[in-house]
Design a protein around this motif. Structure first.
Motif, mmCIF file in Angstrom:
data_model
loop_
_atom_site.group_PDB
_atom_site.id
_atom_site.type_symbol
_atom_site.label_atom_id
_atom_site.label_comp_id
_atom_site.label_asym_id
_atom_site.label_seq_id
_atom_site.Cartn_x
_atom_site.Cartn_y
_atom_site.Cartn_z
ATOM 1 N N SER A 15 105.403 -28.366 5.861
ATOM 2 C CA SER A 15 104.201 -29.004 5.328
ATOM 3 C C SER A 15 104.200 -30.498 5.579
ATOM 4 C CB SER A 15 104.073 -28.726 3.827
ATOM 5 O OG SER A 15 105.229 -29.219 3.147
ATOM 6 N N SER A 16 105.392 -31.138 5.396
ATOM 7 C CA SER A 16 105.449 -32.580 5.639
ATOM 8 C C SER A 16 105.285 -32.895 7.119
ATOM 9 C CB SER A 16 106.763 -33.153 5.113
ATOM 10 O OG SER A 16 107.864 -32.561 5.807
ATOM 11 N N ALA A 17 105.862 -32.050 7.975
ATOM 12 C CA ALA A 17 105.696 -32.268 9.410
ATOM 13 C C ALA A 17 104.230 -32.125 9.814
ATOM 14 C CB ALA A 17 106.552 -31.274 10.191
ATOM 15 N N GLY A 18 103.537 -31.161 9.205
ATOM 16 C CA GLY A 18 102.118 -30.998 9.507
ATOM 17 C C GLY A 18 101.307 -32.195 9.046
ATOM 18 N N ALA A 19 101.708 -32.773 7.893
ATOM 19 C CA ALA A 19 100.986 -33.930 7.388
ATOM 20 C C ALA A 19 101.140 -35.127 8.316
ATOM 21 C CB ALA A 19 101.468 -34.279 5.977
ATOM 22 N N LEU A 20 102.341 -35.249 8.932
ATOM 23 C CA LEU A 20 102.573 -36.376 9.830
ATOM 24 C C LEU A 20 101.721 -36.288 11.081
ATOM 25 C CD1 LEU A 20 106.455 -36.687 9.574
ATOM 26 C CD2 LEU A 20 104.740 -38.193 8.550
ATOM 27 N N HIS A 21 101.366 -35.078 11.504
ATOM 28 C CA HIS A 21 100.611 -34.900 12.738
ATOM 29 C C HIS A 21 99.106 -34.871 12.517
ATOM 30 C CE1 HIS A 21 104.640 -33.551 14.075
ATOM 31 N NE2 HIS A 21 104.233 -33.951 15.271
ATOM 32 N N ARG A 22 98.655 -34.996 11.265
ATOM 33 C CA ARG A 22 97.222 -34.998 10.998
ATOM 34 C C ARG A 22 96.626 -36.340 11.408
ATOM 35 N NH1 ARG A 22 98.583 -33.030 5.591
ATOM 36 N NH2 ARG A 22 98.605 -30.762 5.598
ATOM 37 N N THR A 23 95.415 -36.281 11.921
ATOM 38 C CA THR A 23 94.690 -37.498 12.248
ATOM 39 C C THR A 23 94.151 -38.126 10.957
ATOM 40 O OG1 THR A 23 92.592 -36.343 12.499
ATOM 41 C CG2 THR A 23 94.036 -36.482 14.449
ATOM 42 N N PRO A 24 93.782 -39.414 10.988
ATOM 43 C CA PRO A 24 93.200 -40.025 9.790
ATOM 44 C C PRO A 24 91.976 -39.279 9.277
ATOM 45 C CG PRO A 24 93.812 -41.716 11.379
ATOM 46 C CD PRO A 24 94.022 -40.392 12.053
ATOM 47 N N LEU A 25 91.148 -38.765 10.198
ATOM 48 C CA LEU A 25 89.968 -38.014 9.771
ATOM 49 C C LEU A 25 90.366 -36.735 9.050
ATOM 50 C CD1 LEU A 25 86.930 -37.557 9.701
ATOM 51 C CD2 LEU A 25 87.084 -36.528 11.985
ATOM 52 N N GLN A 26 91.374 -36.045 9.568
ATOM 53 C CA GLN A 26 91.833 -34.815 8.921
ATOM 54 C C GLN A 26 92.406 -35.112 7.536
ATOM 55 O OE1 GLN A 26 94.516 -33.464 12.018
ATOM 56 N NE2 GLN A 26 93.053 -31.906 12.726
ATOM 57 N N ARG A 27 93.165 -36.198 7.414
ATOM 58 C CA ARG A 27 93.713 -36.558 6.101
ATOM 59 C C ARG A 27 92.601 -36.916 5.123
ATOM 60 N NH1 ARG A 27 97.760 -39.165 9.321
ATOM 61 N NH2 ARG A 27 96.717 -41.189 9.076
ATOM 62 N N ALA A 28 91.562 -37.618 5.620
ATOM 63 C CA ALA A 28 90.456 -37.987 4.740
ATOM 64 C C ALA A 28 89.683 -36.752 4.269
ATOM 65 C CB ALA A 28 89.522 -38.955 5.464
ATOM 66 N N LEU A 29 89.439 -35.809 5.187
ATOM 67 C CA LEU A 29 88.732 -34.585 4.811
ATOM 68 C C LEU A 29 89.545 -33.762 3.822
ATOM 69 C CD1 LEU A 29 87.277 -33.482 8.274
ATOM 70 C CD2 LEU A 29 86.038 -34.492 6.361
ATOM 71 N N ARG A 30 90.851 -33.724 4.040
ATOM 72 C CA ARG A 30 91.713 -32.964 3.131
ATOM 73 C C ARG A 30 91.731 -33.604 1.744
ATOM 74 N NH1 ARG A 30 95.702 -29.212 4.112
ATOM 75 N NH2 ARG A 30 97.313 -28.999 2.516
ATOM 76 N N ALA A 31 91.773 -34.939 1.720
ATOM 77 C CA ALA A 31 91.758 -35.633 0.433
ATOM 78 C C ALA A 31 90.417 -35.450 -0.270
ATOM 79 C CB ALA A 31 92.050 -37.118 0.641
ATOM 80 N N PHE A 32 89.329 -35.474 0.494
ATOM 81 C CA PHE A 32 88.004 -35.269 -0.103
ATOM 82 C C PHE A 32 87.903 -33.866 -0.694
ATOM 83 C CE2 PHE A 32 83.584 -34.001 -0.043
ATOM 84 C CZ PHE A 32 82.940 -35.105 -0.571
ATOM 85 N N ALA A 33 88.389 -32.879 0.052
ATOM 86 C CA ALA A 33 88.305 -31.494 -0.423
ATOM 87 C C ALA A 33 89.191 -31.250 -1.630
ATOM 88 C CB ALA A 33 88.686 -30.535 0.708
ATOM 89 N N GLY A 34 90.128 -32.161 -1.902
ATOM 90 C CA GLY A 34 91.009 -31.990 -3.049
ATOM 91 C C GLY A 34 90.346 -32.272 -4.381
#
Length: 310
Positions: A15-34
Motif C-alpha cells: 500500500s505504501s509503495a502504491g502511494a509513492l507511485h501515485r500522481t498528485p492528481l490521483q492523491r488529490a482525488l483519493r483524498a477528496f473521495a475520503g
C-alpha cells in the motif's frame, strides 16, 4: 554484554509503495473521495445538474407555456389532483403552475447564472492578476488599485446599482456578477503568481527566450490553479445565492425566465395566508444546491492546501 545490531529497514508494504507511485492528481482525488460529506455534496450536485438539464423531458408540464396552465388550479396544496387527472405533488402557485416543474426549470436559470458568471469572472480576474504579478511597476499598481476599489464596496450594493442601470435579464445578471466577482480572482492569482515569479524555473524559461504569454499561461497559471479552483467553487454557490437575492428584490431575471429566487419571491406574499409551499420548496432546492457546492468547495480547500500534502 551482548552486542546489539541495528535492525534492517522495513521493506515498504504494497500500500505504501502504491502511494509513492501515485500522481498528485490521483492523491488529490483519493483524498477528496475520503470525505463522506464531500462525496454527498458531489452526488447531490450531479443529481441537481442532471435534473436541470433533463427538465424539458421529465417535468410534468412546461410551467411557462400558457396553453398548459389553468388558473382554476391556482394555489392547490401539495398532493392535489386536478380535474384533468394530473397530480401536483408539490402544489401549484397562484397562476396554476406545477411547482415541481417550476423548480426544475428554475434550476436551469440559477445554475446557468452561477456557473457562467463564475467561469467568466475567473477568466478575467486570473488573467489580470497574472499580468499584474508578471509586469509589476505601474501596471501592477493600476490593476491592484482597481481591485482594492472594487473590493471596498459591498457586493450586493454594486450588483443592485448595475442592474438598476441595465435592467432585468439573465445576461445582465451574469454581467453584474462578473463585475463584482473578478477582483477576488485577480488578488488571489497575483499573490500566488508573485511567489512563483521569483522561482528558478521561471527565470530559466525567461533566459531561454520564452515569451511573456508562454510564461504566464504555461508556467505561472498551472501553479496558481489550486487556490483559484477553491475560490471558483465557492463563488458558484455565492453567485447562485446572489442571483436569488437580486431576483427576490425584483432586479434579477424577468418573470418569463424565472429562477429559484424569483419563485421564492412570487410565493412570499402568500406565506401569511398558509400557502407556504409556493416559496418553501424552491427555497429547499436553493438551499440544497448551495450547500452541496459549499461541501465540495470546503473539501477542495483541504485537499489542495499545500500544507496538507503528503
Amino acid at each position: 554484554m551482548a552486542s546489539t545490531q541495528p535492525m534492517p529497514p522495513a521493506a515498504p508494504t504494497q500500500s505504501s509503495a502504491g502511494a509513492l507511485h501515485r500522481t498528485p492528481l490521483q492523491r488529490a482525488l483519493r483524498a477528496f473521495a475520503g470525505s463522506r460529506l464531500a462525496m454527498l455534496g458531489l452526488i447531490a450536485l450531479a443529481a441537481i445538474v442532471a435534473l436541470a438539464i433533463a427538465a424539458p423531458w421529465i417535468a410534468p408540464q412546461n410551467p411557462y407555456d400558457l396553453m398548459q396552465l389553468d388558473i382554476m388550479d391556482g394555489q392547490l396544496p401539495p398532493g392535489s389532483t386536478a380535474a384533468t387527472g394530473m397530480t401536483y405533488w408539490l402544489g401549484t402557485d397562484e397562476q396554476g403552475r406545477d411547482m415541481l416543474s417550476a423548480i426544475l426549470y428554475g434550476l436551469r436559470i440559477s445554475l446557468l447564472v452561477g456557473f457562467v458568471s463564475a467561469i467568466a469572472a475567473a477568466a478575467i480576474g486570473t488573467t489580470l492578476g497574472l499580468v499584474a504579478a508578471y509586469s509589476g511597476g505601474r501596471t501592477d499598481n493600476a490593476i491592484m488599485r482597481i481591485v482594492d476599489l472594487q473590493l471596498s464596496f459591498p457586493t450586493i450594493l454594486v450588483a443592485l446599482m448595475i442592474l438598476a442601470f441595465l435592467g432585468k435579464g439573465v445576461g445582465n445578471v451574469i454581467l453584474a456578477l462578473v463585475i463584482v466577482e473578478w477582483a477576488v480572482y485577480a488578488r488571489t492569482a497575483r499573490a500566488s503568481a508573485l511567489v512563483q515569479r521569483r522561482k528558478e524555473y521561471v527565470e530559466a524559461a525567461l533566459s531561454y527566450g520564452s515569451s511573456g504569454l508562454r510564461v504566464l499561461f504555461r508556467h505561472l497559471l498551472p501553479n496558481c490553479l489550486p487556490p483559484l479552483m477553491v475560490i471558483a467553487t465557492v463563488q458558484v454557490a455565492r453567485a447562485i445565492a446572489l442571483e436569488a437575492t437580486l431576483s427576490f428584490l425584483g432586479l434579477g431575471v424577468p418573470v418569463t425566465e424565472p429562477s429559484l429566487g424569483l419563485l421564492i419571491a412570487n410565493g412570499y406574499q402568500f406565506m401569511l395566508s398558509g400557502k407556504f409551499w409556493i416559496s418553501f420548496y424552491p427555497g429547499i432546492a436553493l438551499l440544497v444546491t448551495v450547500v452541496a457546492i459549499n461541501l465540495i468547495g470546503d473539501r477542495l480547500r483541504d485537499v489542495l492546501n499545500p500544507r496538507n500534502a503528503d
